[in-house]
Design a protein around this motif. Sequence first.
Motif, PDB file in Angstrom:
ATOM      1  N   THR A  10       0.850  -1.188   0.000  1.00 28.27           N
ATOM      2  CA  THR A  10       0.000   0.000   0.000  1.00 28.27           C
ATOM      3  C   THR A  10       0.886   1.239   0.000  1.00 28.27           C
ATOM      4  O   THR A  10       2.098   1.174   0.249  1.00 28.27           O
ATOM      5  N   LEU A  11       0.281   2.384  -0.259  1.00 27.34           N
ATOM      6  CA  LEU A  11       1.041   3.633  -0.286  1.00 27.34           C
ATOM      7  C   LEU A  11       1.612   3.949   1.086  1.00 27.34           C
ATOM      8  O   LEU A  11       2.741   4.444   1.211  1.00 27.34           O
ATOM      9  N   ALA A  12       0.868   3.639   2.139  1.00 28.94           N
ATOM     10  CA  ALA A  12       1.359   3.888   3.493  1.00 28.94           C
ATOM     11  C   ALA A  12       2.541   2.976   3.817  1.00 28.94           C
ATOM     12  O   ALA A  12       3.513   3.406   4.458  1.00 28.94           O
ATOM     13  N   GLN A  13       2.504   1.702   3.378  1.00 28.93           N
ATOM     14  CA  GLN A  13       3.624   0.797   3.608  1.00 28.93           C
ATOM     15  C   GLN A  13       4.865   1.241   2.855  1.00 28.93           C
ATOM     16  O   GLN A  13       5.980   1.126   3.358  1.00 28.93           O
ATOM     17  N   ALA A  15       5.594   4.372   2.081  1.00 33.51           N
ATOM     18  CA  ALA A  15       6.126   5.534   2.795  1.00 33.51           C
ATOM     19  C   ALA A  15       6.844   5.117   4.072  1.00 33.51           C
ATOM     20  O   ALA A  15       7.911   5.646   4.409  1.00 33.51           O
ATOM     21  N   ILE A  46       2.408  12.301  -0.588  1.00 33.20           N
ATOM     22  CA  ILE A  46       1.244  11.567  -0.109  1.00 33.20           C
ATOM     23  C   ILE A  46       0.366  12.501   0.704  1.00 33.20           C
ATOM     24  O   ILE A  46       0.755  13.629   1.050  1.00 33.20           O
ATOM     25  N   SER A  47      -0.829  12.034   1.002  1.00 32.19           N
ATOM     26  CA  SER A  47      -1.772  12.842   1.776  1.00 32.19           C
ATOM     27  C   SER A  47      -1.457  12.748   3.267  1.00 32.19           C
ATOM     28  O   SER A  47      -0.651  11.913   3.715  1.00 32.19           O
ATOM     29  N   ALA A  49      -3.496  11.759   5.650  1.00 32.69           N
ATOM     30  CA  ALA A  49      -4.000  10.507   6.215  1.00 32.69           C
ATOM     31  C   ALA A  49      -3.039   9.348   5.939  1.00 32.69           C
ATOM     32  O   ALA A  49      -2.781   8.505   6.813  1.00 32.69           O
ATOM     33  N   THR A  50      -2.509   9.293   4.718  1.00 37.68           N
ATOM     34  CA  THR A  50      -1.546   8.237   4.379  1.00 37.68           C
ATOM     35  C   THR A  50      -0.272   8.374   5.198  1.00 37.68           C
ATOM     36  O   THR A  50       0.296   7.383   5.679  1.00 37.68           O
ATOM     37  N   LEU A  51       0.201   9.620   5.385  1.00 36.57           N
ATOM     38  CA  LEU A  51       1.406   9.839   6.170  1.00 36.57           C
ATOM     39  C   LEU A  51       1.208   9.385   7.613  1.00 36.57           C
ATOM     40  O   LEU A  51       2.089   8.729   8.199  1.00 36.57           O
ATOM     41  N   GLU A  53      -0.806   7.163   8.707  1.00 40.93           N
ATOM     42  CA  GLU A  53      -0.847   5.703   8.754  1.00 40.93           C
ATOM     43  C   GLU A  53       0.562   5.114   8.709  1.00 40.93           C
ATOM     44  O   GLU A  53       0.872   4.139   9.408  1.00 40.93           O
ATOM     45  N   ALA A  54       1.424   5.726   7.880  1.00 34.74           N
ATOM     46  CA  ALA A  54       2.813   5.260   7.813  1.00 34.74           C
ATOM     47  C   ALA A  54       3.545   5.507   9.131  1.00 34.74           C
ATOM     48  O   ALA A  54       4.301   4.645   9.615  1.00 34.74           O
TER      49      ALA A  54
END
Length: 609
Positions: A10-13, A15, A46-47, A49-51, A53-54
């Motif tokens: 995923t994008l969070a993973q 990052a 990234i957004s 929220a994604t940051l 989560e990372a």
Amino acid sequence: MKIQKISHKTLAQTAAGKLAASLLDGSLPQGSQLPPERELMSMLGISRATLREALKTLEDNHLIESRPHVGWFAAKIDETNITRAKELSKGEMTQQTSVAATNEPHTGPRRIPVSPEKPIHIPNLQKDRLGTFEFISWWEREKVQKAKVLVVGAGALGNEVLKNLALMGVGNIFIIDFDKIEAANLSRSVLFRETDNNRSKAEVAAARAKSINPQVHIQYLNADVTTGLGLGIIRRMDAIIGCLDNREARLAVNRFCYWMNKPWVDGAIQELLGLMRVFKPGEGACYECTLTEQALRDLSLRYSCQLLARQNVLLGKVPTTPTIASIIGGMQSQEALKLIHSMSVEPGKVTHFNGLTNMMHTTAYVPREDCESHWTYGEITELPARAERTTLQDLLRIARSDLGPQAVIELDQELVISLECPNCHTMEQVLRPMSQITFEAGHCPTCGILRDAQFTHTITGDENFLHHTLSSVGVPPLHILRAQNGLEYRFYELTGDLAEGLHFRHFEHNGSDVLPIGERIRLKSEVHPMDVSVSSAKGRIRLKDETPKSTVTVKSAARQATFKQSKKDKTKAVKISEPVSGHIHPTSPKQPPNIRTRLNRGRVKVCKI
């Protein structure tokens, strides 16, 4: 046809992996505060929220910590979180390395800078013990005092080498030997005394070398060099001096030095004959190249029975004299001094000295193209892990994060899994390294015959003992382990052992390593007062008999003393019990490493044993 599933992050993973890679390569210093969220969002694209989560993923794996109303801070990378950091950054470290390599400018041969002329310095010979060396044109005091030299063996040659290194002021000396002192050593070992009987050679030699020159820093290790010395120690040495008396140990030192790309000086003596030679990886022949086909067959034959091979190392004592030990030991020390000063040596050549005729000659060895020792480790990854705490599972996970799911770990010595009696078929689960199993222990306790042993030196991940620590399977502290996937190798150093594994602080007066009083001073068991009745003053001076007024008892961990004192302090009775001095028992001789495969970076090579 087998098709593996396509892994997708995923994008969070992704990052989180990039941030974990920044922690591992040092671009994000440990303990420092992370940039603000808005800046991280811009850097990673990234957004918010994604940051977050990372960042939460990193916090759950103890790689960063949150401080309320302050921000995020990078945690310290140690043995507790290094595995998760490597797994999260899988793929990101490789990309950063390739990009950095692409951006580096191409470099060609560069001219060697000319050393400036040595400035004139007039030493104070009354206060400076090394002042005379200042008159030597090529001598550099700073290099000698900062040098690290490993001496393997503390016998007759080792004594002479250690004496010379201490006199020359070599700053850091590491000594390793597993043997104990016996009376026969006293005739050719200048550092040993009669009172040292049954004590560790390495410990006593280190203490006496320190007494010769208190300005040098000493460290000793009671272990067999074939299995008890971590490669991280050899990696940090400027010169290695071998003072050995058997082929197994020389072969092990030769391979270790070649793997770490370090030069070493070998010496051998017998009666009035001796030889000295320097081996340097990539320049001329190595020690294994000098072995004849018959010698290699003898080594293979002795190791056809793994348990019996370790017993054979102690056989065949070689008679020597202190004079030839002084000559060859002096030549070895001189070559090490030249290596410290980066002076030219003659690697791959041997200098023979014949004490019967006082003749000396030098010959060159012929290097063998198929020599099994001729390969060098690639880039070494330093892990904040320790052999006593890191498990096989932890190291395997780290290796597979770099090499993929097919990665396996190779051990330097055979691991005995079980022993089975061929007669009564009784099986004993052992799981100990070969070096810790004696020949007697290999026999069946019921039948008395030698049992069949099941060995392994490769950890594939299917074993049921992956929870065991590295030290329990024979990996020494500060060692460098190999992992490979059939295409390439990776090398991992247990750098978490560095502080305790390489310190050069033994016998320092301002530390905790000072010898206890019982090791330095031996007290008699009882001290008797002078007999007053036989004094010449008898008849002229009369002493008044009085009962003792007080009794004082002093007790401590080291010794007990009882003082009985009369009122006028005329007589005293003192009884001191001598403490029992503790001795360090070295480990038993061990088998040299058995390397089945070898690989130099991206190429696979298979060698025969």
